[in-house]
Structures are given as C-alpha cells and as structure tokens.
Write an enzyme that holds these catalytic residues in place. Structure first.
Site, PDB file in Angstrom:
ATOM      1  CB  THR A  56      39.764  32.089  49.093  1.00  0.00           C
ATOM      2  OG1 THR A  56      39.546  33.025  48.237  1.00  0.00           O
ATOM      3  CG2 THR A  56      39.983  32.983  50.514  1.00  0.00           C
TER       4      THR A  56
ATOM      5  CE  LYS B 141      40.924  29.537  45.156  1.00  0.00           C
ATOM      6  NZ  LYS B 141      39.488  29.879  44.288  1.00  0.00           N
TER       7      LYS B 141
ATOM      8  CG  ASP C  60      37.381  27.203  43.114  1.00  0.00           C
ATOM      9  OD1 ASP C  60      36.593  27.201  44.154  1.00  0.00           O
ATOM     10  OD2 ASP C  60      38.563  27.714  43.086  1.00  0.00           O
TER      11      ASP C  60
ATOM     12  N   GLY D 161      40.611  35.897  33.200  1.00  0.00           N
ATOM     13  CA  GLY D 161      41.770  35.755  34.265  1.00  0.00           C
ATOM     14  C   GLY D 161      42.151  34.472  33.929  1.00  0.00           C
ATOM     15  CB  ALA D 162      45.147  32.949  33.555  1.00  0.00           C
ATOM     16  N   GLY D 163      44.013  32.896  36.874  1.00  0.00           N
ATOM     17  CA  GLY D 163      44.652  32.379  38.222  1.00  0.00           C
ATOM     18  C   GLY D 163      44.264  31.097  38.657  1.00  0.00           C
TER      19      GLY D 163
ATOM     20  CG  ASN E  32      45.291  36.823  32.523  1.00  0.00           C
ATOM     21  OD1 ASN E  32      44.501  37.364  33.682  1.00  0.00           O
ATOM     22  ND2 ASN E  32      46.452  36.356  32.947  1.00  0.00           N
TER      23      ASN E  32
ATOM     24  CB  THR F 118      49.899  38.111  32.741  1.00  0.00           C
ATOM     25  OG1 THR F 118      49.748  39.208  33.759  1.00  0.00           O
ATOM     26  CG2 THR F 118      51.549  37.618  32.472  1.00  0.00           C
TER      27      THR F 118
HETATM   28  P1  NAP Z   1      44.221  34.615  41.499  1.00  0.00           P
HETATM   29  O1  NAP Z   1      44.789  33.470  41.277  1.00  0.00           O
HETATM   30  O2  NAP Z   1      44.981  35.899  42.183  1.00  0.00           O
HETATM   31  O3  NAP Z   1      44.172  35.309  39.990  1.00  0.00           O
HETATM   32  C1  NAP Z   1      43.582  36.444  39.663  1.00  0.00           C
HETATM   33  C2  NAP Z   1      43.611  36.463  38.061  1.00  0.00           C
HETATM   34  O4  NAP Z   1      42.767  37.829  37.909  1.00  0.00           O
HETATM   35  C3  NAP Z   1      44.831  36.692  37.441  1.00  0.00           C
HETATM   36  O5  NAP Z   1      44.803  36.242  36.278  1.00  0.00           O
HETATM   37  C4  NAP Z   1      45.010  38.242  37.359  1.00  0.00           C
HETATM   38  O6  NAP Z   1      45.904  38.497  36.114  1.00  0.00           O
HETATM   39  C5  NAP Z   1      43.684  38.604  37.180  1.00  0.00           C
HETATM   40  N1  NAP Z   1      43.394  39.898  37.447  1.00  0.00           N
HETATM   41  C6  NAP Z   1      43.430  40.485  38.779  1.00  0.00           C
HETATM   42  N2  NAP Z   1      43.128  42.010  39.045  1.00  0.00           N
HETATM   43  C7  NAP Z   1      42.624  42.039  37.600  1.00  0.00           C
HETATM   44  C8  NAP Z   1      42.014  43.394  37.122  1.00  0.00           C
HETATM   45  N3  NAP Z   1      41.648  44.490  37.978  1.00  0.00           N
HETATM   46  N4  NAP Z   1      41.718  43.324  35.925  1.00  0.00           N
HETATM   47  C9  NAP Z   1      41.741  42.265  34.985  1.00  0.00           C
HETATM   48  N5  NAP Z   1      42.350  41.216  35.463  1.00  0.00           N
HETATM   49  C10 NAP Z   1      42.733  41.175  36.908  1.00  0.00           C
HETATM   50  O7  NAP Z   1      42.622  34.560  42.079  1.00  0.00           O
HETATM   51  P2  NAP Z   1      41.592  33.534  42.053  1.00  0.00           P
HETATM   52  O8  NAP Z   1      42.141  32.553  43.110  1.00  0.00           O
HETATM   53  O9  NAP Z   1      41.653  32.924  40.565  1.00  0.00           O
HETATM   54  O10 NAP Z   1      40.270  34.244  42.122  1.00  0.00           O
HETATM   55  C11 NAP Z   1      39.695  35.187  41.416  1.00  0.00           C
HETATM   56  C12 NAP Z   1      38.342  35.568  41.893  1.00  0.00           C
HETATM   57  O11 NAP Z   1      37.409  34.245  41.893  1.00  0.00           O
HETATM   58  C13 NAP Z   1      38.168  36.049  43.031  1.00  0.00           C
HETATM   59  O12 NAP Z   1      37.360  37.331  42.899  1.00  0.00           O
HETATM   60  C14 NAP Z   1      37.430  35.150  43.802  1.00  0.00           C
HETATM   61  O13 NAP Z   1      36.463  35.640  44.813  1.00  0.00           O
HETATM   62  C15 NAP Z   1      36.713  34.418  42.812  1.00  0.00           C
HETATM   63  N6  NAP Z   1      36.281  32.949  43.158  1.00  0.00           N
HETATM   64  C16 NAP Z   1      34.942  32.991  43.718  1.00  0.00           C
HETATM   65  C17 NAP Z   1      34.525  31.559  43.975  1.00  0.00           C
HETATM   66  C18 NAP Z   1      33.374  31.355  44.276  1.00  0.00           C
HETATM   67  O14 NAP Z   1      32.668  30.224  44.849  1.00  0.00           O
HETATM   68  N7  NAP Z   1      32.001  32.252  43.900  1.00  0.00           N
HETATM   69  C19 NAP Z   1      35.569  30.505  44.162  1.00  0.00           C
HETATM   70  C20 NAP Z   1      36.894  30.912  43.711  1.00  0.00           C
HETATM   71  C21 NAP Z   1      36.980  32.022  43.352  1.00  0.00           C
HETATM   72  P3  NAP Z   1      47.221  38.515  35.860  1.00  0.00           P
HETATM   73  O15 NAP Z   1      47.734  37.252  35.661  1.00  0.00           O
HETATM   74  O16 NAP Z   1      47.598  39.525  35.070  1.00  0.00           O
HETATM   75  O17 NAP Z   1      48.010  39.049  37.394  1.00  0.00           O
END
Ligand code: NAP
Length: 530
Positions: free
Chosen positions: A309, A313, A354, A382-384, A405, A407
């Site tokens: 997580t 990833k 996911d 979001g784009a992560g 996003n 960014t």
């Molecule tokens: P990640 O790779 O770190 O990407 C995070 C993304 O969110 C980036 O695009 C970032 O923008 C953006 N972001 C971060 N903080 C922000 C804010 N305050 N306002 C607006 N945009 C913001 O994270 P990830 O692995 O994709 O995970 C994201 C979320 O998905 C987490 O909360 C996680 O708990 C959830 N998730 C849930 C499940 C489930 O089974 N329910 C599974 C996987 C993930 P920048 O590119 O500009 O930095």
C-alpha cells in the site's frame, strides 16, 4: 507454547485487581506485576490474593535506568524483590546489569530462587534475566545474549530493545536461532515500538517463552505492544508453528490498516497455516527493497507474499522488474503492484488487484455488469498507484475517464498510457473538477484518510450533484468526509471497504491457492471498524 503475558502496573491493589480481572478475561496466561511503586505490604497482599494466583505470575521492580519508576535505593529495591520471592510468584525478572553489578544481589536472590534445571518440587520462583535497551538495537546482539546465557541460575533469558526499522525486528527474531545454539533455555526477544511489532506478533512461530500484550482498558507498558484480544483472536498466537508461512502488508504508515484483521480472519476460517502482519517500511525505493530482501531471504521467516500500500506500489513494480519476476498484464500496464508473491522455489510474482476490486464494488452498487460501465463518464481523482489500477480496469470496460490530479503531468502520463482504449481518456488539473460532467466520481487520493479525516480531495469551490455516484477508495474511516458530503447532497455512495474486501479476496487466493472465505473476512473488517 508461547504464553501471553499482561503487564500490570501495581499502583494500588484495587486498580491492579481490576486490570488483572480484565487481563484474565481476555486470555492472559500470565501476569507481569510491575511493582516499581508498590509498598511491601501491598505486595504481600497481592501475591496472596486468589485472583492473582489463578495463573502464572512474574514480579519485577524496575529502576529509572531500566525504564521503570522505582525511586528508592538499590538496597530497598533488593529487599522488595526478596520479599516478593518469599511470596512465591512463578518468576522474578531481574535486569542483567543489576545482577552483574552486585555480589549482594546475586547472593540474596540466589538463595531465594529455584535455579535453572531444578525440579518441580522446588517451589521457589525462577529467575528471568533480562536486558533492556531503550536507545536502540544492540551493537553486538549475539554477544549480549551470550552474556545473559552466562547467568547459570536464569531459567528464561530476555532481550528487549527499541526498534527503528523492520530490520531491527528481524535482529530480535534471529536471536531465537542463536539462543538454541547456546543451549536449551527459553528466550523472549522483543523489538519495541511499531517498527518492531512483528517480533511480538510472530512470537509463537519463533518459539518465544512468552510475549507481552495489553489487557483491555490498559494501555500496555511499552510501545508496539499488541492487545491480548488481537494477539489471540487475530494473530492466533496459540496456534502458530515454526513452519507457518508469513504474509504481510507493507506501507507507511500502516497501523491503521485493516488488512491483518481481514486476511487473518480468512486464514482462520480455512485453518490455513499462515499469519499476516503489518510491516511499516519507510518511504523510498531503497528502504523498500532492502526490507523486502531481508524478509524474503531469511528462510526461517518463510515469507509467502505481501500486500503493498501507500507509498510503495510503484516501488513494488520496480522491485519485481529488477528481479525478473512475473506479473499480470494489468500490473505491467499500471506499473504499480499491490501484491507480491514469493514462491517456495524462489521465484517472484506480482499483480494489481485494485482495479478488479474497485470495479466489482462499483458495478454491484450500480446493479450492472462491469462491462456496463462503458456507458458512463468517470472522474478519477488522483494519479497514483490506486488510480492506475482503477483506470486500467475502467479502460478495459470501455468507460470514458477524466483523470483529475494536483500534478497535471502525472495525470497526463497516466492518460497517455491508456490512449488506445475504447473510451476517451483525458487528464485535467484538479481545480477543473469544479466543472465536471462525469456521473461517477472515484477518489483515489489519500485525502480524508485517518488521521487527516477533515481533508477533502475536491478543489476549493467544487460541489457534488445528486445524480452522481461517489466512490471513495479510502476505507479508514469507513464514512469519509467526501462520502458524508455526497450523502448530504443525495448522491449514491460506494465505500472503500467494499473495494478492500474484493481486492483482498484476489490476493488471498494467490497467497493460499484457496477460495477466499469472504464472509469471515467481511465480518472481521466490519467489527474492526466499530
Ligand atoms: P499514491 O500512489 O501515493 O497517490 C496518491 C495520489 O493522490 C497522487 O496522485 C497525489 O497527487 C494525490 N493526492 C495526495 N494527497 C492529496 C490531497 N490532499 N489532495 C488531492 N490529491 C492528493 O497513493 P495510492 O496508492 O494511489 O493510494 C491512494 C488512496 O487509495 C489511499 O487512500 C488508499 O487508502 C486508497 N486505496 C484503497 C484501496 C481499497 O481497497 N479500498 C486500495 C488501494 C488504495 P500528486 O500526484 O499531485 O502527488
């Protein structure tokens, strides 16, 4: 068998008895009475009390230097320990430095304890010789353990030190192998703090004499101490065996994760010989790769697989690529993995569940088959890593997608990766969400996740519409601020918990080769949320 020991600070008899009752109810097999602030009379009364004598009892009196609160002289401390020995607890725990330092301590206590190897007829308490280091891991762990083993009277050896990373937890666990080479005396080896938590959660697998766990309503006595109910109910400490496989969830932070409750419930339902633990690993590829290598290359760990997580990833994808592992097509498209598998013969595999999990949750909420999503315009925030998995799955269904996003470049790069898909996929800066015409909104950012529960992923001035379906992938808290807002404006909502469950089921089947026990897993996450 590894006993669960509940540490009890004895301030007053009444409070101690309340905590002792709660600890026994929660399944503690032994109590550690911390008598740093206990008067001699109270100590005698307590050791005679029938509620205390229902199970094993350890007594300790720790000075400030040993992390305790005893403020008297060393003479007074010795006399309190001697008094406790006469009350016949099962064990007294004495710090190695104090034992080494004073011939008087060795002489007085030596007469009052049953030496290692004495038979069950000897009713005197046995000695636990322990070593605590609150500054960090030992420089020479083997040598320090050998010094403990050099106390012939000791029946149990105990090392406890502060952990800074998962590597320190591994140092603690490796000491069990070394202790076995030094002789048959049992060991307790603990890496304190969250980073060291696996040294406690895997105590049964590694053959610890005991491990500490906090009783309900009692905060525990050291950082990283799990709750008695979790150690038994979630981690099945009493069932663990040396050959059990270990699985875990890697992230930073990770304490909030529901994955251990979820996967362990599934393992228990199938009586699967494995345990699933949280693994806090600091951000950055180097720290990720070093920790995963260390965990998987130690045969005794028997690491079977990892859920991945935030923020790892993309690191997991790079890790697998650099080691020639195999991955499913979605994973190579998204360049982000949420699962790593380590096969017994040494090969590595990965996938990203996911997208499948998210689509399953969304399609069910809309009462359509996933292919029906081709009729919808979807806003992905979001784009992560999570966004990549979800965009890949939506693109495969032919949905039209706008990736919003902070960014923009990151969103544009993600949109480009799926340029050939049937539906239109575009990128936009987050603030453009204010004018969105999409019918489905999926939050793939961590905004709103504990502890930042008041954060919204939406740009200032943006609002939701009643005709929208709003899906928040964040599952902790279960009802996020975004979902609350959506409900208030009459929109349909989908909780992240549903996605968590479905993506975990795919991982579970890869980990165990068996169908996921979905009902048991759903029940476990629902009660973990209460
Ligand atoms: P990640 O790779 O770190 O990407 C995070 C993304 O969110 C980036 O695009 C970032 O923008 C953006 N972001 C971060 N903080 C922000 C804010 N305050 N306002 C607006 N945009 C913001 O994270 P990830 O692995 O994709 O995970 C994201 C979320 O998905 C987490 O909360 C996680 O708990 C959830 N998730 C849930 C499940 C489930 O089974 N329910 C599974 C996987 C993930 P920048 O590119 O500009 O930095």
């Amino acid at each position: 068998m590894t006993w669960m020991v509940a540490p009890i600070f004895v301030d007053s008899i009444d409070t101690a008895l309340t905590h002792i009752h709660a600890a026994r109810q929660a399944g503690a097999e032994a109590l550690e009475l911390r008598c740093d602030r206990t008067g001699p009379q109270d100590l005698e009364t307590l050791l005679r009390h029938p509620q205390v004598r229902q199970g094993r009892v350890i007594v300790t009196v720790r000075s400030a230097e040993e992390g305790g609160q005893f403020t008297g002289s060393e003479e007074e401390r010795l006399s309190l320990l001697a008094l406790s020995c006469r009350g016949r607890p099962d064990f007294v725990d004495v710090e190695w430095a104090a034992w080494q330092r004073s011939a008087q301590w060795r002489r007085v206590l030596g007469q009052l304890i049953a030496p290692w190897g004495s038979g069950p007829d000897d009713q005197r308490p046995r000695l636990i010789i322990s070593r605590h280091d609150f500054s960090g891991p030992p420089r020479y762990p083997e040598a320090e353990l050998a010094e403990l083993a050099g106390v012939p009277e000791a029946s149990i050896l105990k090392m406890a030190f502060r952990a800074r990373s998962v590597h320190d937890a591994l140092t603690a666990l490796r000491l069990y192998e070394i202790a076995r080479r030094l002789g048959p005396r049992p060991l307790v080896s603990i890496a304190m703090d969250e980073a060291g938590q696996i040294s406690r959660l895997l105590a049964g697998k590694f053959g610890a004499a005991f491990t500490f766990a906090a009783s309900p309503g009692h905060g525990g006595t050291a950082p990283g101490q799990p709750r008695l109910t979790d150690l038994k109910g979630v981690y099945r400490l009493d069932r663990q065996r040396a050959d059990w496989r270990v699985f875990g969830v890697v992230g930073w932070p990770i304490a909030h994760s529901l994955s251990p409750a979820l996967h362990n419930a599934g393992f228990a339902a199938l009586d699967f010989p494995g345990v699933y633990v949280p693994l806090p690993i600091a951000p950055g590829y180097e720290s990720f790769a070093a920790a995963v290598d260390a965990l998987r290359q130690w045969p005794q760990m028997n690491l079977g697989g990892l859920s991945i997580t935030i923020p790892h990833k993309e690191n997991a994808y790079r890790y697998l690529r650099e080691r020639d592992g195999t991955m499913d097509p979605t994973a190579s498209q998204t360049r982000a993995l949420n699962t790593l598998f380590f096969r017994a013969e040494g090969s590595l595999g990965g996938l990203n569940s996911d997208g499948v999990g998210a689509l399953g949750a969304l399609a069910e909420a809309l009462c359509i088959a996933p292919a029906g999503l081709s009729q919808y315009r979807v806003a992905v925030l979001g784009a992560g890593g999570a966004a990549r998995g979800i965009v890949a799955a939506l693109a495969a269904c032919g949905a039209s997608i706008v990736i919003y996003n902070r960014t923009l470049a990151r969103a544009a790069e993600l949109a480009r990766a799926f340029a050939g898909a049937a539906g239109k996929i575009t990128a936009a800066p987050l603030q453009d969400f204010r004018h969105t015409t999409c019918q489905i909104v999926i939050n793939c950012t961590p905004a709103g996740m504990t502890p930042n529960v008041e954060t919204l992923p939406l740009p200032p001035g943006a609002s939701l519409r009643p005709d929208m379906v709003v899906f928040d992938t964040v599952y902790n808290p279960r009802e996020t601020r975004l979902l609350r807002l959506a409900r208030q404006c009459g929109a349909r909502t989908v909780e992240g918990l549903e996605m968590l469950l479905r993506q975990a089921a795919v991982q579970f089947e890869g980990f165990t080769g068996q169908r996921a026990a979905l009902n048991a897993m759903r029940q476990a996450v629902s009660s973990a949320h209460k």
